[in-house]
Design a protein around this motif. Structure first.
Motif, mmCIF file in Angstrom:
data_model
loop_
_atom_site.group_PDB
_atom_site.id
_atom_site.type_symbol
_atom_site.label_atom_id
_atom_site.label_comp_id
_atom_site.label_asym_id
_atom_site.label_seq_id
_atom_site.Cartn_x
_atom_site.Cartn_y
_atom_site.Cartn_z
ATOM 1 N N ASP A 91 33.065 87.067 62.837
ATOM 2 C CA ASP A 91 32.487 87.212 63.592
ATOM 3 C C ASP A 91 32.068 88.301 64.447
ATOM 4 O OD1 ASP A 91 29.662 86.430 65.399
ATOM 5 O OD2 ASP A 91 31.253 87.553 67.102
ATOM 6 N N ALA A 92 33.138 89.818 64.453
ATOM 7 C CA ALA A 92 32.716 90.712 64.933
ATOM 8 C C ALA A 92 32.325 91.970 63.313
ATOM 9 C CB ALA A 92 33.770 91.579 64.990
ATOM 10 N N ALA A 93 32.590 91.015 62.524
ATOM 11 C CA ALA A 93 32.224 92.086 60.954
ATOM 12 C C ALA A 93 30.819 91.337 60.619
ATOM 13 C CB ALA A 93 33.226 91.711 59.935
ATOM 14 N N GLU A 94 30.394 90.513 61.479
ATOM 15 C CA GLU A 94 28.756 90.015 60.487
ATOM 16 C C GLU A 94 28.700 88.939 59.815
ATOM 17 O OE1 GLU A 94 25.991 92.669 61.308
ATOM 18 O OE2 GLU A 94 26.253 92.350 63.739
ATOM 19 N N ASN A 95 30.189 88.812 58.972
ATOM 20 C CA ASN A 95 30.810 87.710 57.749
ATOM 21 C C ASN A 95 30.557 86.089 58.269
ATOM 22 O OD1 ASN A 95 30.992 86.556 55.410
ATOM 23 N ND2 ASN A 95 32.964 88.436 55.122
ATOM 24 N N THR A 96 28.914 85.656 58.274
ATOM 25 C CA THR A 96 28.270 84.219 58.475
ATOM 26 C C THR A 96 29.511 83.479 57.525
ATOM 27 O OG1 THR A 96 26.641 84.702 59.330
ATOM 28 C CG2 THR A 96 26.902 82.535 58.401
ATOM 29 N N VAL A 99 32.656 82.581 58.818
ATOM 30 C CA VAL A 99 32.964 82.143 60.115
ATOM 31 C C VAL A 99 32.778 80.978 59.721
ATOM 32 C CG1 VAL A 99 31.517 82.050 62.013
ATOM 33 C CG2 VAL A 99 32.214 83.721 61.392
ATOM 34 N N LEU A 168 33.728 82.459 69.072
ATOM 35 C CA LEU A 168 32.235 82.927 68.619
ATOM 36 C C LEU A 168 32.298 83.592 70.327
ATOM 37 C CD1 LEU A 168 30.046 80.206 66.821
ATOM 38 C CD2 LEU A 168 31.531 82.564 65.936
ATOM 39 N N ARG A 231 23.668 79.849 68.410
ATOM 40 C CA ARG A 231 24.665 81.101 68.184
ATOM 41 C C ARG A 231 25.790 80.120 67.340
ATOM 42 N NH1 ARG A 231 29.109 84.709 70.019
ATOM 43 N NH2 ARG A 231 29.256 85.713 68.569
ATOM 44 N N LYS A 234 24.448 77.520 63.433
ATOM 45 C CA LYS A 234 23.702 78.311 62.374
ATOM 46 C C LYS A 234 25.102 78.536 61.489
ATOM 47 C CE LYS A 234 24.400 82.861 63.366
ATOM 48 N NZ LYS A 234 24.530 84.284 62.947
ATOM 49 N N TYR A 235 26.224 78.245 61.789
ATOM 50 C CA TYR A 235 27.480 78.058 61.331
ATOM 51 C C TYR A 235 27.688 76.292 60.525
ATOM 52 C CZ TYR A 235 28.150 82.777 62.897
ATOM 53 O OH TYR A 235 27.814 83.846 62.894
ATOM 54 N N ASN A 315 38.181 90.362 67.197
ATOM 55 C CA ASN A 315 37.268 91.368 67.286
ATOM 56 C C ASN A 315 37.362 92.958 67.133
ATOM 57 O OD1 ASN A 315 36.257 89.315 67.659
ATOM 58 N ND2 ASN A 315 35.227 89.807 69.700
#
Length: 474
Positions: A91-96, A99, A168, A231, A234-235, A315
């Motif tokens: 999540d910190a690396a914005e790798n959907t 996740v 998250l 939030r 989407k996952y 994170n």
């Protein structure tokens, strides 16, 4: 000289403020987890109080049944904990994609594990007859254990979804689910244990039904609310359940199995305390259950800070900022130990009055038994007061190490602390001819203190090495 003193005072203030400045964020993450975990413990608290009105044998039966449950739960919950640092880092690396993958594979494994743990408990019931426990307690435990064991399936599934939500930083939703579950549990406990509102009087089996129903409600509520949240939604969309990656399964199993072993080693030593107490009789076993239930409630606060450490460290690991990682971890330790000190004082002051909540002194038949139970439990709470500090410290440091995905050495440390140091002391001092129940809990104190010291040394050494390594590369 006055100027020098003021400078030192200013430096000291600055040093402390770099940790206290994080208190608000730490509490924001930890508070919902604490309330949620307290909710889990409150289920046991309500069960114990209501069942305690039936007699000391019934209370001891719940203790014996739950001792098996706690071992199984430690494996399931420990395994699910691997999901949180993976989700937090991704999540910190914005790798959907990562996740979603962590959640899907983690949830599949938790579901399978929940079913397996239920089957193991169900088929291991005959062991109760060979444990030298009071026969009247064993007879009451068997039907109770059937239902509570089955509740492991929804509980471990819930844990998988909860760990995803925690990763998250959505820690409040599992709290809401647990609060609703408590309301359901209290209602069904009341009507089924005592036979109210037209329901049959089922005794401790009614408590087991209440636990099972409440855990099913937890899963349904948390899944529903996360599907509605912008939030997390989407996952949870377009997850292909039957498309799996062996590499992700392997990663979660590698992390989760060792984390589960850490929790198993700790929970198993407390479970052993239940069994050793049973060798002393039903009253020492009931007293052990009271002290354990009270100590478990304060431990949930430390668990909350442990989860906050796991999330925030995860994170920072994703950002490769190890200096900040240390500062944040120490700030969580600082706040957690302040809370632990307050609980320690609370137990010291009220160690004689707290156990009285669990028994009915108006019951003339069981009056002498209840008196003995309260006497023993009050002494155990004195030990519980002392180990508030070490118990809180060890679980918070473990949370930070899990955030770093460092699990091998901590697993070895927990084994040494609880089974090489703690158990022998509990076994030898816990004999009736030595210190009895008090001696058993002195062993717990020794194990927890050893773990807190060794785990801190591990965290300090590891993070300093990571900082030095990054400095070399830059």
């Amino acid at each position: 000289m006055k100027i020098t003193y003021l400078r030192k005072l200013k430096i000291c203030t600055v040093n402390i403020s770099q940790y206290t400045s994080e208190f608000k964020k730490n509490w924001y993450l930890a508070a919902p987890v604490i309330l949620g975990m307290l909710g889990h413990t409150f289920v046991g608290f309500i069960d114990n109080i209501m069942v305690g009105q039936l007699g000391t044998a019934e209370l001891a039966a719940v203790s014996l049944g739950n001792s098996f449950m706690f071992v199984a739960m430690s494996i399931g919950i420990g395994f699910s904990t691997a999901i949180t640092p993976l989700v937090a880092e991704a999540d910190a690396a914005e790798n959907t994609t990562l996740v979603k993958s962590s959640y899907k594979h983690g949830l599949i494994l938790c579901t399978v594990l929940g079913i397996l743990l239920f089957l193991v408990l169900f088929f291991s019931k005959p062991i109760l007859h060979y444990m030298q426990q009071p026969e009247e307690v064993v007879a009451l435990t068997l039907p109770y254990l059937d239902l509570v064991a089955f509740s492991l399936i929804p509980l471990i599934i819930f844990q998988g979804i909860k760990q995803f939500s925690d990763g998250l930083s959505l820690t409040k939703y599992p709290m809401y689910a647990t609060l609703w579950a408590n309301i359901v549990n209290i209602f069904f406990n009341y009507v089924l244990i005592f036979g109210k509102l037209g329901f049959p009087e089922m005794g401790i089996v009614g408590a087991a039904y209440g636990t099972l129903i409440s855990r099913i409600v937890m899963v349904a509520y948390l899944w529903f609310i996360l599907r509605k949240n912008n939030r997390s939604r989407k996952y949870l969309k377009n997850i292909k359940i039957f498309v799996v990656e062996s590499a992700m399964f392997q990663k979660i199993i590698n992390l989760g199995s060792l984390t589960a072993m850490q929790m198993f080693f700790e929970v198993a030593i407390f479970t052993t305390a239940v069994w050793l107490s049973g060798l002393l009789g039903k009253n020492p076993q009931a007293a052990n259950q009271i002290a354990l239930n009270l100590a478990s409630m304060t431990f949930m606060v430390a668990i909350g800070f442990s989860v906050a450490a796991m999330i925030r460290v995860g994170n920072q690991k994703g950002l490769q900022n190890f200096v900040e990682l240390r500062r944040i971890t120490f700030s969580i330790l600082f706040l957690g130990l302040i809370m632990a000190s307050i609980f320690a004082i609370f137990f010291f002051i009220f160690h004689q009055s707290l156990p009285k909540v669990y028994v009915d002194f108006k019951d003339a038949v069981n009056f002498q038994d209840n008196l003995e139970v309260v006497s023993i439990a009050s002494k155990l709470l004195l030990v519980a007061a002392i180990f508030q500090i070490s118990d809180s410290a060890q679980v918070m440091i473990l949370g930070a190490l899990r955030g770093l995905q460092d699990v091998k050495i901590p697993t070895l440390i927990t084994f040494i602390s609880y089974w090489i140091v703690g158990f022998p002391i509990s076994y030898f001092l816990g004999k009736e001819a030595v210190l009895g129940s008090f001696g058993i809990w002195l062993g717990l104190l020794a194990g927890l203190t050893t773990a807190s010291i060794l785990l801190f040394i591990r965290f300090n050494s590891l993070t300093l090495k990571l900082i030095a390594k990054k400095n070399e590369l830059t």
